[in-house]
Motif scaffolding. Sequence first.
Motif, PDB file in Angstrom:
ATOM      1  N   ILE A 271     -34.363  88.633   9.300  1.00  0.00           N
ATOM      2  CA  ILE A 271     -33.448  89.762   9.131  1.00  0.00           C
ATOM      3  C   ILE A 271     -33.967  90.971   9.891  1.00  0.00           C
ATOM      4  N   GLY A 272     -35.269  91.235   9.781  1.00  0.00           N
ATOM      5  CA  GLY A 272     -35.857  92.361  10.498  1.00  0.00           C
ATOM      6  C   GLY A 272     -35.772  92.200  12.003  1.00  0.00           C
ATOM      7  N   ILE A 310     -33.619  80.130   8.558  1.00  0.00           N
ATOM      8  CA  ILE A 310     -33.718  80.552   7.164  1.00  0.00           C
ATOM      9  C   ILE A 310     -33.400  79.417   6.184  1.00  0.00           C
ATOM     10  N   TYR A 311     -32.347  78.666   6.432  1.00  0.00           N
ATOM     11  CA  TYR A 311     -31.924  77.641   5.476  1.00  0.00           C
ATOM     12  C   TYR A 311     -32.988  76.578   5.202  1.00  0.00           C
ATOM     13  N   PRO A 312     -33.602  75.975   6.240  1.00  0.00           N
ATOM     14  CA  PRO A 312     -34.621  74.952   5.943  1.00  0.00           C
ATOM     15  C   PRO A 312     -35.795  75.494   5.133  1.00  0.00           C
ATOM     16  N   PHE A 313     -36.274  76.690   5.476  1.00  0.00           N
ATOM     17  CA  PHE A 313     -37.394  77.267   4.738  1.00  0.00           C
ATOM     18  C   PHE A 313     -36.995  77.650   3.316  1.00  0.00           C
ATOM     19  N   THR A 314     -35.768  78.139   3.150  1.00  0.00           N
ATOM     20  CA  THR A 314     -35.300  78.518   1.821  1.00  0.00           C
ATOM     21  C   THR A 314     -35.272  77.315   0.886  1.00  0.00           C
ATOM     22  N   VAL A 346     -30.450  84.414  -2.823  1.00  0.00           N
ATOM     23  CA  VAL A 346     -30.073  85.517  -1.941  1.00  0.00           C
ATOM     24  C   VAL A 346     -30.198  85.103  -0.473  1.00  0.00           C
ATOM     25  N   ASN A 347     -31.222  84.306  -0.179  1.00  0.00           N
ATOM     26  CA  ASN A 347     -31.476  83.933   1.208  1.00  0.00           C
ATOM     27  C   ASN A 347     -30.449  82.964   1.779  1.00  0.00           C
ATOM     28  N   LEU A 348     -29.653  82.355   0.913  1.00  0.00           N
ATOM     29  CA  LEU A 348     -28.557  81.520   1.400  1.00  0.00           C
ATOM     30  C   LEU A 348     -27.366  82.353   1.831  1.00  0.00           C
ATOM     31  N   VAL A 349     -27.343  83.620   1.398  1.00  0.00           N
ATOM     32  CA  VAL A 349     -26.239  84.534   1.738  1.00  0.00           C
ATOM     33  C   VAL A 349     -26.687  85.576   2.755  1.00  0.00           C
ATOM     34  N   ARG A 350     -27.917  86.084   2.585  1.00  0.00           N
ATOM     35  CA  ARG A 350     -28.416  87.122   3.485  1.00  0.00           C
ATOM     36  C   ARG A 350     -29.088  86.465   4.697  1.00  0.00           C
ATOM     37  N   ILE A 351     -28.303  86.094   5.684  1.00  0.00           N
ATOM     38  CA  ILE A 351     -28.878  85.468   6.881  1.00  0.00           C
ATOM     39  C   ILE A 351     -28.700  86.343   8.113  1.00  0.00           C
ATOM     40  N   VAL A 352     -28.018  87.468   7.950  1.00  0.00           N
ATOM     41  CA  VAL A 352     -27.828  88.383   9.078  1.00  0.00           C
ATOM     42  C   VAL A 352     -27.623  89.787   8.520  1.00  0.00           C
ATOM     43  N   ALA A 401     -27.617  88.467  -8.628  1.00  0.00           N
ATOM     44  CA  ALA A 401     -26.152  88.496  -8.688  1.00  0.00           C
ATOM     45  C   ALA A 401     -25.587  89.761  -8.038  1.00  0.00           C
ATOM     46  N   THR A 402     -26.200  90.904  -8.297  1.00  0.00           N
ATOM     47  CA  THR A 402     -25.701  92.158  -7.717  1.00  0.00           C
ATOM     48  C   THR A 402     -25.942  92.208  -6.210  1.00  0.00           C
ATOM     49  N   THR A 403     -27.059  91.630  -5.759  1.00  0.00           N
ATOM     50  CA  THR A 403     -27.327  91.589  -4.316  1.00  0.00           C
ATOM     51  C   THR A 403     -26.311  90.721  -3.598  1.00  0.00           C
ATOM     52  N   VAL A 404     -26.001  89.564  -4.170  1.00  0.00           N
ATOM     53  CA  VAL A 404     -24.998  88.677  -3.576  1.00  0.00           C
ATOM     54  C   VAL A 404     -23.631  89.367  -3.549  1.00  0.00           C
ATOM     55  N   PHE A 405     -23.316  90.097  -4.610  1.00  0.00           N
ATOM     56  CA  PHE A 405     -22.058  90.850  -4.652  1.00  0.00           C
ATOM     57  C   PHE A 405     -21.986  91.839  -3.487  1.00  0.00           C
ATOM     58  N   CYS A 406     -23.066  92.571  -3.258  1.00  0.00           N
ATOM     59  CA  CYS A 406     -23.121  93.539  -2.163  1.00  0.00           C
ATOM     60  C   CYS A 406     -22.942  92.853  -0.808  1.00  0.00           C
TER      61      CYS A 406
END
Length: 498
Positions: A271-272, A310-314, A346-352, A401-406
């Motif tokens: 992400i960074g 990200i997905y394989p490591f997650t 979260v890492n399944l959703v936050r990939i970019v 849950a709130t992070t995924v919502f965001c």
Amino acid sequence: MCRSFVADNSRTAQALWLALANALSLCMTLVISAILSRYMTAVEYGTYRQVIYIYSTLLMIFSFGLPGAYSYFLARVPVEEGQAVIRKLGVLFWGLSSVFSVTLFTGASWIAELLGNPLLTDNLKYFAITPLLLMQVLGVERVLTVYGRARVVLVYVLLSRAFSVLCSVIPVIVFNTGVPGAVIGLVLASFGSFLVGTRLLSLPFKNVTRGRTDLTIADILRFSMPVFSSSLYGFVIGSASQFFVSRYFGVEEFAMFANGYKELPVAGIMIGVVSGILLPEFSRMTKDGSGSGQYLVLWKNVVLKSASVIYPFTVYCCIFAPEIMGVLYGTAYREAAGLFRIVTIVNLVRIVPYGPIMFALGKGKIFANAHLVTAVLLLGLDFLCVTFFPSLSAIAIIATATTVFCLVVLMVSTARLLNTGLSGLMPWKSMSKILFVSVFSCFLGSCAVNLTGVTRDFPVLLSGFLISVVVYLPLSYIAGINYVRLLKPLVSSLRTNP
């Protein structure tokens, strides 16, 4: 087409160099945590983590959204004006870091009382000068990235983290100095980073004629205000759960939560890296008047490459969570595996990252508002949790849950900005293939390890990883995921001058 391919390869090479730098930073950070958690008591280590937590969260406020300004403005001005832009940002950072340091020193006792840990008072005072040193070099990685010197970032990170490991770990191991020795060691390491970073800030401008810039402080603040607002709300989101745990559960439980509820480091690296590459790129595209179709092509390309890492490591970390906690922090922290598994969702959703494209398009207010709503929701739910059903797992579930919502809100908003739907925003089919192959490979790896009867944490991790990789690589190739092509730009860049 040729020009686009070359540009894409250049971006990929830059991203891979940054990924290597961030991975190195992560490894050395984990080394520090692994060593200190074994040589300190739970209370001492919890206090050390609280000092880092306080600095990290307050940095979101006192940086005032300015680090991103390096990428945004340097990509828009001629290289001759670069140093003038950096000087103007430097003036702002001197003022903000001075206030930050004074706040840490004078407010140490109040912060210690707020978090219920009297040991924090002296240690925060020892640490107070650190912002004055580190905030001056916050833009080093961004400056080098904008001017195509990402491989130099690797050198900077290596030196900075080497300073941190040596200065914070040796006093604890050799002289048994406890928390004060580790904290003062970090201050000394920060001074070393300051000296190296200051020198590297001028590196891209060697043999370049200096020029004046029309950029004003008002222009910088106009960009940074929505970034600052979202950072302020991000501060609440990032610190709320840890605050409630620290305040209502105690130092030892805080240490457990801090070690367990931590997003996958590899995901944070990606992400960074992506953010560092996309903000100047989108900034240039906006200045050149690019259409939404061009944004979408770049966006989908980045999403797919990010997901392929990200997905394989997650999935691997989720399945082998107890062993990871045991290897990193000792058997006493294996219980944190449940928290680690919760946050991997979260890492399944936050990939970019969504910030770069929104800020580049002048829609930073949308980004900030999404974080505002999330922050209010998180605070309310955390308060209800500690009041009626206090549980570390419940706090972790609420935060996730709130992070995924965001993230879903930002995803929908980005689709609207690019005049497309959710189906057209992401390469869903390719992402699903990566996820399915990852789950199958890691599950098979776990089953194979169980059949061997190996029980010690490190051998389980190593054998599980090797088996999973052996299964994953051919299956991913069959599924159309070409990692050779992904790494080719890095190999090519090694054959050329930086």
